[in-house]
Write a protein that holds these residues in place. Structure first.
Motif, PDB file in Angstrom:
ATOM      1  N   LEU A  31       0.846  -1.202   0.000  1.00 40.61           N
ATOM      2  CA  LEU A  31       0.000   0.000   0.000  1.00 40.61           C
ATOM      3  C   LEU A  31       0.872   1.238   0.000  1.00 40.61           C
ATOM      4  O   LEU A  31       1.713   1.428   0.883  1.00 40.61           O
ATOM      5  CB  LEU A  31      -0.897   0.008   1.241  1.00 40.61           C
ATOM      6  CG  LEU A  31      -1.680   1.297   1.520  1.00 40.61           C
ATOM      7  CD1 LEU A  31      -2.737   1.531   0.454  1.00 40.61           C
ATOM      8  CD2 LEU A  31      -2.319   1.249   2.914  1.00 40.61           C
ATOM      9  N   ARG A  32       0.679   2.077  -1.006  1.00 46.54           N
ATOM     10  CA  ARG A  32       1.368   3.366  -1.052  1.00 46.54           C
ATOM     11  C   ARG A  32       0.327   4.479  -1.032  1.00 46.54           C
ATOM     12  O   ARG A  32      -0.672   4.424  -1.765  1.00 46.54           O
ATOM     13  CB  ARG A  32       2.271   3.463  -2.278  1.00 46.54           C
ATOM     14  CG  ARG A  32       3.494   2.569  -2.158  1.00 46.54           C
ATOM     15  CD  ARG A  32       4.432   2.681  -3.329  1.00 46.54           C
ATOM     16  NE  ARG A  32       4.904   4.050  -3.523  1.00 46.54           N
ATOM     17  CZ  ARG A  32       5.787   4.382  -4.451  1.00 46.54           C
ATOM     18  NH1 ARG A  32       6.291   3.462  -5.266  1.00 46.54           N
ATOM     19  NH2 ARG A  32       6.186   5.631  -4.580  1.00 46.54           N
ATOM     20  N   ILE A  33       0.559   5.460  -0.189  1.00 47.53           N
ATOM     21  CA  ILE A  33      -0.371   6.563   0.022  1.00 47.53           C
ATOM     22  C   ILE A  33       0.371   7.880  -0.170  1.00 47.53           C
ATOM     23  O   ILE A  33       1.523   8.022   0.246  1.00 47.53           O
ATOM     24  CB  ILE A  33      -0.993   6.492   1.437  1.00 47.53           C
ATOM     25  CG1 ILE A  33      -2.012   5.355   1.519  1.00 47.53           C
ATOM     26  CG2 ILE A  33      -1.644   7.820   1.827  1.00 47.53           C
ATOM     27  CD1 ILE A  33      -2.590   5.147   2.913  1.00 47.53           C
ATOM     28  N   ASP A  34      -0.303   8.829  -0.786  1.00 50.23           N
ATOM     29  CA  ASP A  34       0.280  10.163  -0.976  1.00 50.23           C
ATOM     30  C   ASP A  34      -0.831  11.190  -0.813  1.00 50.23           C
ATOM     31  O   ASP A  34      -1.921  11.058  -1.392  1.00 50.23           O
ATOM     32  CB  ASP A  34       0.915  10.276  -2.363  1.00 50.23           C
ATOM     33  CG  ASP A  34       1.638  11.599  -2.560  1.00 50.23           C
ATOM     34  OD1 ASP A  34       2.508  11.918  -1.733  1.00 50.23           O
ATOM     35  OD2 ASP A  34       1.326  12.316  -3.521  1.00 50.23           O
ATOM     36  N   ALA A  35      -0.569  12.223  -0.005  1.00 55.98           N
ATOM     37  CA  ALA A  35      -1.575  13.261   0.216  1.00 55.98           C
ATOM     38  C   ALA A  35      -1.833  14.039  -1.075  1.00 55.98           C
ATOM     39  O   ALA A  35      -0.937  14.228  -1.893  1.00 55.98           O
ATOM     40  CB  ALA A  35      -1.131  14.202   1.334  1.00 55.98           C
ATOM     41  N   ASP A  36      -3.064  14.486  -1.245  1.00 54.42           N
ATOM     42  CA  ASP A  36      -3.490  15.159  -2.477  1.00 54.42           C
ATOM     43  C   ASP A  36      -3.249  16.668  -2.409  1.00 54.42           C
ATOM     44  O   ASP A  36      -3.556  17.314  -1.403  1.00 54.42           O
ATOM     45  CB  ASP A  36      -4.990  14.930  -2.726  1.00 54.42           C
ATOM     46  CG  ASP A  36      -5.330  13.467  -2.949  1.00 54.42           C
ATOM     47  OD1 ASP A  36      -4.524  12.760  -3.562  1.00 54.42           O
ATOM     48  OD2 ASP A  36      -6.425  13.051  -2.506  1.00 54.42           O
ATOM     49  N   ARG A  37      -2.710  17.193  -3.497  1.00 57.67           N
ATOM     50  CA  ARG A  37      -2.591  18.646  -3.703  1.00 57.67           C
ATOM     51  C   ARG A  37      -1.902  19.356  -2.538  1.00 57.67           C
ATOM     52  O   ARG A  37      -2.252  20.492  -2.182  1.00 57.67           O
ATOM     53  CB  ARG A  37      -3.976  19.274  -3.934  1.00 57.67           C
ATOM     54  CG  ARG A  37      -4.694  18.749  -5.167  1.00 57.67           C
ATOM     55  CD  ARG A  37      -6.001  19.514  -5.392  1.00 57.67           C
ATOM     56  NE  ARG A  37      -6.664  19.117  -6.616  1.00 57.67           N
ATOM     57  CZ  ARG A  37      -7.613  18.187  -6.680  1.00 57.67           C
ATOM     58  NH1 ARG A  37      -7.998  17.559  -5.576  1.00 57.67           N
ATOM     59  NH2 ARG A  37      -8.182  17.886  -7.832  1.00 57.67           N
ATOM     60  N   ILE A  38      -0.890  18.724  -1.965  1.00 55.87           N
ATOM     61  CA  ILE A  38      -0.204  19.351  -0.845  1.00 55.87           C
ATOM     62  C   ILE A  38       0.603  20.560  -1.319  1.00 55.87           C
ATOM     63  O   ILE A  38       0.722  21.568  -0.597  1.00 55.87           O
ATOM     64  CB  ILE A  38       0.691  18.331  -0.127  1.00 55.87           C
ATOM     65  CG1 ILE A  38      -0.188  17.273   0.539  1.00 55.87           C
ATOM     66  CG2 ILE A  38       1.592  19.008   0.897  1.00 55.87           C
ATOM     67  CD1 ILE A  38      -1.200  17.825   1.516  1.00 55.87           C
ATOM     68  N   GLY A  39       1.163  20.469  -2.520  1.00 57.22           N
ATOM     69  CA  GLY A  39       1.865  21.632  -3.061  1.00 57.22           C
ATOM     70  C   GLY A  39       0.965  22.848  -3.137  1.00 57.22           C
ATOM     71  O   GLY A  39       1.379  23.977  -2.810  1.00 57.22           O
ATOM     72  N   GLN A  40      -0.282  22.628  -3.554  1.00 57.66           N
ATOM     73  CA  GLN A  40      -1.238  23.738  -3.603  1.00 57.66           C
ATOM     74  C   GLN A  40      -1.551  24.269  -2.212  1.00 57.66           C
ATOM     75  O   GLN A  40      -1.743  25.475  -2.022  1.00 57.66           O
ATOM     76  CB  GLN A  40      -2.527  23.284  -4.288  1.00 57.66           C
ATOM     77  CG  GLN A  40      -2.365  22.947  -5.769  1.00 57.66           C
ATOM     78  CD  GLN A  40      -3.690  22.528  -6.397  1.00 57.66           C
ATOM     79  OE1 GLN A  40      -4.761  22.857  -5.901  1.00 57.66           O
ATOM     80  NE2 GLN A  40      -3.605  21.786  -7.501  1.00 57.66           N
ATOM     81  N   GLN A  41      -1.624  23.358  -1.245  1.00 59.50           N
ATOM     82  CA  GLN A  41      -1.894  23.792   0.123  1.00 59.50           C
ATOM     83  C   GLN A  41      -0.786  24.714   0.623  1.00 59.50           C
ATOM     84  O   GLN A  41      -1.056  25.782   1.174  1.00 59.50           O
ATOM     85  CB  GLN A  41      -2.016  22.570   1.050  1.00 59.50           C
ATOM     86  CG  GLN A  41      -3.282  21.755   0.850  1.00 59.50           C
ATOM     87  CD  GLN A  41      -4.511  22.442   1.428  1.00 59.50           C
ATOM     88  OE1 GLN A  41      -4.410  23.331   2.270  1.00 59.50           O
ATOM     89  NE2 GLN A  41      -5.680  22.019   0.980  1.00 59.50           N
TER      90      GLN A  41
END
Length: 508
Positions: free
Chosen positions: A282-292
């Motif tokens: 399982l690989r997980i990556d937070a969404d749109r963190i650069g935009q945050q």
């Protein structure tokens, strides 16, 4: 780790107690960012089936975090006359700020040159660390200028080590292989030594990683302390681990154990699964963190709050959840805004649903993440399956975002927990013989035809249900797959889950 409520308040720009300890950010100065490349491939090098592979995985993950902190300390030291101090370090990245002064660019070039030479010699190009800097005069972190400087830097990995004053330093493109062989632990070419038993030959790095990984499993708090015999060195100084060293590293210490209380090999972890003895990556990556981060417009306090919240969520919070509820899962890497775990396939899917719920609470329902899952037999290569899970994440789940791609289907997180629960109910009906495997195969075939635009699936499935099912089984299939608003669009996931869950064990 500060409470997540306090970190979220800092991120949102709300007042926080002075006890939270937000570092000072000056009105003007130099921002210096560090960023590792090659982390996933470096961590995934240990060969599955080799003795101590799990320990070496843990060690390599820790080594990346330790090197990040040591490079940050080196920046602080070289900029000490300009009050250089660490603002944050998380997941292979750090940010240091220093007072404005002439010559800072030359100092960074000198440090990058030293790093390029040392990391190329020590890790043969597997790991590269990039350093970039930018000035500011408005009291804010220069996000855009730092980003541009870092992009330019990443276009020239190892530039200072691979070039000399007149051109390419051709002697640095190859390494001596006299008396070398292929390491049974990581597959690299290196000088080999005896490992577990006469048949296994390991490089010195794998031997060191195995011993470090063993120590990390029992560590409640992990810090770096100077040591001539330390497991890691940088700029001629050795570092070992202790509970009270000057540089604390937020390491994940959990590992599944066998019935002897020893770290379980992947074959044992796979046998902990229900039905088919498979692992899930399982690989997980937070969404749109650069935009945050970009949306925070360089506000140092808010950026610090978001950075610390993400890193704490994907390290300490994940560790606590796994240790308390999913002890058969092995956390390979967690920090920054991503996560990589391996465990029994059904446990990993349950963990994914639980972590999504907890992450929503931690972030105040303001952040989402996407996930990719790959199934594997225990001796399939780690790097291959990590890449497969990464492809499921990047090419499937990341397209809609806030989704998970698993068992051949992409599901919105808002529906995943309910779909997973229904998959468990179907598995129970299949296990008790109320729904036969032939019907499940037929459902998969009809679902594939539906995806291609064949509208006849509905009455064909209705016919089979009326003819072959009764009682609870008939009611379930009608409600789940034939009723408006049911699970038909996810029927492939539900059916594959049930088939895996109820499958007979393969011969060992």
């Amino acid at each position: 780790m500060h409470s997540f409520q306090a970190l979220r308040a800092a991120w949102e720009g709300q007042p926080v107690s002075s006890s939270v300890g937000i570092p000072a950010w000056p009105a003007s100065g130099v921002a210096i960012e560090g960023d590792f490349s090659g982390i996933q491939r470096f961590v995934s090098r240990p060969v599955p089936g080799a003795s101590g592979a799990a320990r070496r995985w843990r060690s390599r993950s820790f080594r990346v975090l330790a090197l990040t902190r040591l490079v940050a300390a080196a920046v602080e030291q070289r900029f000490k006359d300009a009050d250089g101090h660490l603002f944050y370090a998380a997941g292979g990245r750090f940010l240091v700020c220093a007072s404005p002064h002439a010559g800072w660019r030359e100092q960074l070039v000198s440090l990058q040159r030293d790093l390029d030479g040392e990391l190329l010699s020590a890790y043969h190009g597997e790991l590269v660390f990039h350093i970039a800097g930018a000035e500011f005069t408005d009291g804010k972190i220069p996000i855009a200028a730092l980003g541009e400087a870092m992009r330019a830097r990443k276009e020239m990995p190892f530039a200072y080590a691979l070039r000399n004053g007149v051109g390419w330093a051709t002697s640095r493109f190859a390494f001596s292989a006299t008396d070398h062989g292929r390491c049974d632990g990581c597959g690299s070419t290196a000088r080999l030594y005896g490992g577990y038993g006469d048949s296994e030959k390991l490089c010195q790095t794998c031997i060191d990683d195995r011993e470090l990984g063993k120590r990390l499993l029992s560590a409640e708090r992990t810090a770096l302390t100077r040591s001539r015999q330390g497991f890691i060195s940088l700029f001629g100084e050795g570092w070992g681990i202790s509970t009270d060293g000057p540089l604390t590293i937020p390491a994940m210490s959990h590992a599944p154990l066998d019935h002897h209380g020893e770290p379980a090999p992947f074959e044992t972890i796979a046998r902990m699964a229900e039905g088919r003895p498979y692992l899930a990556y399982l690989r997980i990556d937070a969404d749109r963190i650069g935009q945050q981060f970009h949306g925070l417009a360089g506000d140092a306090r808010r950026i610090w709050g978001l950075s610390r919240l993400l890193d704490g969520a994907f390290s300490s919070a994940v560790s606590n959840l796994i240790r308390s509820n999913y002890p058969s899962i092995y956390p390979v890497y967690g920090g920054g805004d991503d996560l990589f775990v391996i465990g029994p396939w059904n446990e990993v899917l349950g963990f994914a649903a639980a972590w999504r719920s907890e992450f929503r609470t931690i972030s105040g329902d303001r952040l989402t993440f996407s996930a990719g899952v790959a199934l594997a037999k225990p001796r399939q290569h780690i790097l291959t399956k990590s890449d497969e899970a990464g492809h499921a994440l990047d090419e499937q789940a990341k397209i809609p975002r806030d989704s998970i791609h698993a068992l051949g289907s992409t599901l919105a997180w808002s529906e995943f927990a309910d779909v997973l629960a229904e998959a468990g109910r179907l598995a129970g009906l299949h296990a008790t013989g109320q729904i036969k495997g032939a019907l499940l195969h037929n459902i998969l075939e009809l679902h594939a035809r539906w995806r291609k635009g064949d509208d006849r699936w509905n009455y064909l499935l209705f016919y089979q249900v009326e003819r072959n099912l009764a009682g609870e089984a008939r009611s379930f299939v009608k409600r789940a797959f034939l009723s408006p608003g049911g699970l038909w669009k996810y029927a492939d996931f539900v059916v594959r889950y049930a088939m895996l869950h109820s499958a007979a064990r393969e011969k060992e």
